[in-house]
Design a protein around this motif. Structure first.
Motif, short mmCIF file in Angstrom:
data_model
loop_
_atom_site.label_atom_id
_atom_site.label_comp_id
_atom_site.label_asym_id
_atom_site.label_seq_id
_atom_site.Cartn_x
_atom_site.Cartn_y
_atom_site.Cartn_z
N GLY A 251 -18.51 5.92 6.90
CA GLY A 251 -17.72 6.33 5.74
C GLY A 251 -16.87 5.18 5.25
O GLY A 251 -17.20 4.01 5.42
N SER A 252 -15.75 5.51 4.63
CA SER A 252 -14.88 4.48 4.11
C SER A 252 -13.44 4.94 4.13
O SER A 252 -13.15 6.12 4.27
N LEU A 253 -12.57 3.97 3.98
CA LEU A 253 -11.15 4.23 3.84
C LEU A 253 -10.74 3.63 2.51
O LEU A 253 -11.09 2.50 2.20
N MET A 254 -10.03 4.40 1.73
CA MET A 254 -9.52 3.89 0.45
C MET A 254 -8.01 3.81 0.54
O MET A 254 -7.36 4.70 1.09
N THR A 255 -7.49 2.70 0.02
CA THR A 255 -6.04 2.55 -0.08
C THR A 255 -5.69 2.28 -1.53
O THR A 255 -6.51 1.79 -2.30
N CYS A 256 -4.47 2.62 -1.89
CA CYS A 256 -3.99 2.29 -3.22
C CYS A 256 -2.52 1.92 -3.11
O CYS A 256 -1.84 2.27 -2.15
N GLY A 257 -2.08 1.19 -4.11
CA GLY A 257 -0.69 0.76 -4.11
C GLY A 257 -0.38 -0.04 -5.34
O GLY A 257 -0.99 0.16 -6.39
N VAL A 258 0.53 -0.96 -5.19
CA VAL A 258 0.99 -1.77 -6.31
C VAL A 258 -0.17 -2.60 -6.85
O VAL A 258 -0.70 -3.45 -6.15
N GLN A 259 -0.61 -2.30 -8.05
CA GLN A 259 -1.64 -3.01 -8.79
C GLN A 259 -2.97 -3.14 -8.05
O GLN A 259 -3.66 -4.14 -8.19
N HIS A 260 -3.35 -2.14 -7.26
CA HIS A 260 -4.65 -2.22 -6.60
C HIS A 260 -5.13 -0.87 -6.09
O HIS A 260 -4.35 0.04 -5.86
N ALA A 261 -6.43 -0.80 -5.91
CA ALA A 261 -7.11 0.24 -5.14
C ALA A 261 -8.20 -0.50 -4.38
O ALA A 261 -8.88 -1.36 -4.94
N ILE B 276 0.87 -1.18 0.00
CA ILE B 276 0.00 0.00 0.00
C ILE B 276 0.90 1.23 0.00
O ILE B 276 1.87 1.30 0.75
N LEU B 277 0.58 2.19 -0.84
CA LEU B 277 1.40 3.39 -0.96
C LEU B 277 0.73 4.64 -0.40
O LEU B 277 1.41 5.61 -0.07
#
Length: 148
Positions: A124-134, A106-107
């Protein structure tokens, strides 16, 4: 002035919605997250290992930090092999939710009161993104019951 209470390198930072508090995470095999008052250069909370089922903390540096829009919760993501995510009530130093997110690093992370498929969640929500994903994590008003 400098905030010098970290024991190792600072690897992540997030600014609180009030513009006064800052969260910073450090490197190491048992890293801490410090939430501090930027006006007084004084620590308000130290978050380290936690007692959530199946999680004992982070086995590597802190990779990402994010405050919730109301500033009450702090998402902490480790750069350990499981990319561990723990959401804290930082003022009471209580871990509210935790999960091993998987193998893709996760970045970045961000909270939202409304975003994506999790927008119906009461917290609400938490969004993560990183190597080849969100990814989206739906949060309930009782974050201990939150999920992916």
């Amino acid at each position: 002035e400098f905030f010098t209470e970290h024991e190792t390198e600072v690897t992540a930072m997030a600014l609180h919605p009030d513009g006064i508090h800052v969260a910073t995470g450090e490197s190491g095999s048992s890293p801490n997250v410090l939430v501090w008052n930027a006006d007084r250069i004084q620590a308000q909370a130290r978050l380290g290992s936690c007692a959530l089922e199946g999680l004992s903390g982070f086995g590597g540096p802190i990779k990402a930090l994010a405050f919730s829009p109301d500033g009450d919760r702090l998402a902490v993501i480790g750069a350990d092999a499981a990319n561990t995510l723990i959401i804290w009530d930082w003022r009471s130093k209580t871990p509210l939710f935790g999960t091993k997110t998987g193998g893709n690093p996760i970045l970045a992370a961000a909270f939202s009161p409304r975003v994506g498929p999790a927008s119906g969640a009461s917290g609400g929500s938490l969004m993560t993104c990183g190597v080849q994903h969100a990814a989206f994590f739906a949060l309930t008003s009782n974050p201990r019951r939150g999920g992916k």
